[in-house]
Write an enzyme that holds these catalytic residues in place. Structure first.
Site, PDB file in Angstrom:
ATOM      1  N   LYS A   1      38.428  44.150  47.899  1.00 39.46           N
ATOM      2  CA  LYS A   1      40.165  45.536  47.443  1.00 39.46           C
ATOM      3  C   LYS A   1      39.346  46.612  47.713  1.00 39.46           C
ATOM      4  CE  LYS A   1      41.713  41.001  46.586  1.00 39.46           C
ATOM      5  NZ  LYS A   1      41.609  40.642  48.426  1.00 39.46           N
TER       6      LYS A   1
ATOM      7  N   SER B   1      48.078  37.606  42.427  1.00 35.39           N
ATOM      8  CA  SER B   1      48.119  38.495  43.906  1.00 35.39           C
ATOM      9  C   SER B   1      49.746  38.123  44.626  1.00 35.39           C
ATOM     10  CB  SER B   1      47.040  37.857  44.924  1.00 35.39           C
ATOM     11  OG  SER B   1      47.199  36.312  45.113  1.00 35.39           O
TER      12      SER B   1
ATOM     13  N   HIS C   1      42.536  41.659  42.009  1.00 30.22           N
ATOM     14  CA  HIS C   1      43.396  42.665  42.350  1.00 30.22           C
ATOM     15  C   HIS C   1      43.299  43.308  41.369  1.00 30.22           C
ATOM     16  CE1 HIS C   1      44.745  40.867  46.484  1.00 30.22           C
ATOM     17  NE2 HIS C   1      44.495  39.663  45.315  1.00 30.22           N
TER      18      HIS C   1
HETATM   19  C1  LIG Z   1      42.886  36.284  43.025  1.00 32.12           C
HETATM   20  C2  LIG Z   1      41.474  36.348  44.786  1.00 32.12           C
HETATM   21  N1  LIG Z   1      40.767  36.096  44.379  1.00 32.12           N
HETATM   22  C3  LIG Z   1      39.780  36.357  45.004  1.00 32.12           C
HETATM   23  C4  LIG Z   1      40.022  36.454  46.114  1.00 32.12           C
HETATM   24  C5  LIG Z   1      38.793  36.551  47.422  1.00 32.12           C
HETATM   25  O1  LIG Z   1      38.255  37.673  47.925  1.00 32.12           O
HETATM   26  P1  LIG Z   1      36.964  37.921  49.025  1.00 32.12           P
HETATM   27  O2  LIG Z   1      38.353  38.570  49.931  1.00 32.12           O
HETATM   28  O3  LIG Z   1      36.591  39.240  48.630  1.00 32.12           O
HETATM   29  O4  LIG Z   1      37.006  36.539  49.579  1.00 32.12           O
HETATM   30  C6  LIG Z   1      41.223  36.716  46.757  1.00 32.12           C
HETATM   31  C7  LIG Z   1      41.416  36.998  47.708  1.00 32.12           C
HETATM   32  O5  LIG Z   1      41.545  36.427  48.928  1.00 32.12           O
HETATM   33  C8  LIG Z   1      42.370  36.761  45.197  1.00 32.12           C
HETATM   34  O6  LIG Z   1      43.625  37.256  45.879  1.00 32.12           O
END
Ligand SMILES: Cc1ncc(COP(=O)(O)O)c(C=O)c1O
Lengths: 83, 401
Positions: free
Chosen positions: B251, B192, B220
């Site tokens: 997302k 990310s 992502h």
């Molecule tokens: C790699 C990764 N996993 C999981 C998440 C968590 O997702 P959520 O926003 O649905 O809690 C994110 C988001 O920030 C992320 O970047």
């Protein structure tokens, strides 16, 4: 308990820490890595990786997170290389 | 009762340095870590005070937040099922729509099991902590997202980090482990912060050579990579070899919630033991409905994905032409490493004043202690919006000085 300050490991670790430290102070066994040397938690993990490669050991993250002083680090390396 | 000596027990004392840094950043302009959008106008535009800005830091990769399909489904769900589920699925029962979403995910990924969680963060927390325990080993990429680290902490397994995107380093660490106990490797599909992609096909090989299970967080990348957006594993031809694949609805899916699918049917039992599944309310009807509608859109056509990649390539090459060095190959996340935090903050402010919102990312949230301007591209960006963003980047050094 071995004398941490005189050990070869301490010498190596000091060199590595010195390269990462944000505060310019003398490294002794009782110096705290995060509080005194101002090395943040993420950098400590990177330092641990360098050390893992030198000694061919793996530090569990839980162990790496509980390291406070230079002595803790040196002693942990001692434990992991002795097994 | 409290004498002045109590100061050293002050619960907030530890925040002092952080507070100093937080307020220090704001002296350079707008507070980047307290950004407020006064009005969201579209997936790519918002009003900040009296200024209209182009959004280039939303993770709204497919731009579905205002789509007819998602908004209609969410509104209908509120009308028919109300605003909340008011409880956890095990204790308070499951709304049929949650099951239908799980069935749709199984079909989409050709998986034997699919579980929907309240957020993507909780999906990783829930699955990782349930899959391994005392005596087992977790091997995680050093650049893993915070929720992967937290999932590891919540499990009782020993956690070992390996060098970012390095199958060789992973193999070395696996060979140091004792023979007993399960091994779970956790990586991401698309990272990310720097927008780099994992060599999943190689990780699959290392996992099978060392008798380990492979878990891939595609938060992502689902929606952006692979046929019909099935993610990086599918794009690299190894979707059927990945043991667990997690993702988020926050997302590309334009909603809120997370999921984990598996080729192992026994993954279903996670529901009975996983604390972040058991002890929290399930996703709201509107969120589940929007995610379901987004999934149908994504699974139905590659059109949005193609648009996203056109815009990503346009932005990436335009930034390079403007003299910037993106950290990774073209993709939905484009990160520009800056010399230091102050430079990054100054530039971030100049961009905002010129009508472009990007993300500011600084250590310790970034790999290798980098300070980054992070852009995310959306299929909803028009060609001319990307051109406008590039115009501002072209003028950035003048704007800063
Ligand atoms: C790699 C990764 N996993 C999981 C998440 C968590 O997702 P959520 O926003 O649905 O809690 C994110 C988001 O920030 C992320 O970047």
């Amino acid at each position: 308990m071995c004398n941490v300050q005189d050990s070869h490991v301490f010498e190596n670790v000091s060199k590595i820490l010195k390269a990462h430290a944000h505060a310019d102070i003398l490294i002794t066994p009782d110096v705290r890595i995060s509080a005194d040397l101002e090395i943040d938690s993420v950098e400590i993990f990177d330092i641990v990786m360098e050390i893992e490669d030198i000694y061919d050991i793996s530090f569990p993250v839980e162990v790496a997170s509980s390291i406070d002083t230079v002595r803790d680090l040196v002693e942990t390396i001692g434990q992991l290389t002795n097994v | 009762m409290f004498d002045s000596g109590m100061k050293k027990n002050d619960i907030f004392e530890k925040f002092e340095k952080l507070a100093e840094r937080y307020h220090g950043v704001a002296t350079l302009g707008t507070q980047p870590f307290g950004m407020v959008f006064d009005e969201i106008l579209s997936p790519t535009r918002a009003r900040v005070g009296s200024r209209e800005v182009i959004l280039a830091g939303t993770n709204n990769y497919l731009g579905l937040t205002f789509s007819e399909a998602c908004t209609t489904a969410a509104k209908a769900a509120i009308d028919h099922q109300g605003t909340a589920t008011t409880g956890s699925r095990l204790a308070n029962g499951t709304f049929r729509e949650h099951l239908e979403l799980e069935t749709a995910l199984k079909a989409y990924f050709n998986a034997a099991s699919a579980i929907v969680f309240t957020t993507g963060y909780q999906a990783n927390l829930a699955a990782i902590s349930a899959l391994v325990g005392r005596g087992d080993h977790l091997l995680i990429d050093a650049d893993s997202h915070a929720c992967i680290y937290d999932g590891c902490r919540l499990s009782d397994a020993e956690t070992i980090r390996f060098r970012h995107n390095s199958p060789e380093d992973l193999a070395k660490r696996l060979s140091r482990l004792p023979d007993d106990g399960a091994r779970l490797i956790v990586v991401e599909g698309l990272y990310s912060m720097l927008g780099d992609v994992a060599p999943l096909a190689e990780f699959v090989d290392v996992a099978s050579e060392h008798g380990a299970f492979l878990y891939v967080d595609e938060a992502h990348s689902v929606g952006c990579y692979g046929e019909r957006g099935r993610g990086v594993a599918q794009a690299q031809g190894v979707l059927d070899k990945v043991d667990f694949l997690s993702g988020t609805f926050s997302k590309s899916f334009a909603s809120l919630g997370g999921f984990c699918v598996s080729r192992h049917e026994s993954f279903e039992y996670t529901r009975l033991v996983s604390r972040p599944y058991l002890f929290t309310a399930s996703g709201s009807p509107a969120n589940i409905a929007a995610a379901r509608a987004a999934l149908a859109t994504i699974a139905g056509s590659d059109e949005l994905g193609r648009r996203l990649w056109d815009r990503a390539n346009q932005l990436h090459s335009g930034l390079r032409a403007a003299g910037f060095e993106p950290a990774s190959a073209p993709g939905p996340i484009i990160a520009l490493p800056r010399a230091d935090e102050t430079t990054a903050v100054r530039e971030w402010n100049a961009l905002l004043e010129a009508g472009v919102y990007v993300n500011l990312a600084v250590p310790p949230a970034t790999p290798q202690a980098k300070s980054l301007l992070r852009l995310s591209v959306s299929a909803a960006h028009s060609e001319s919006e990307i051109d406008q963003i590039l115009e501002v980047f072209n003028a950035l050094s003048d704007l800063v000085s």
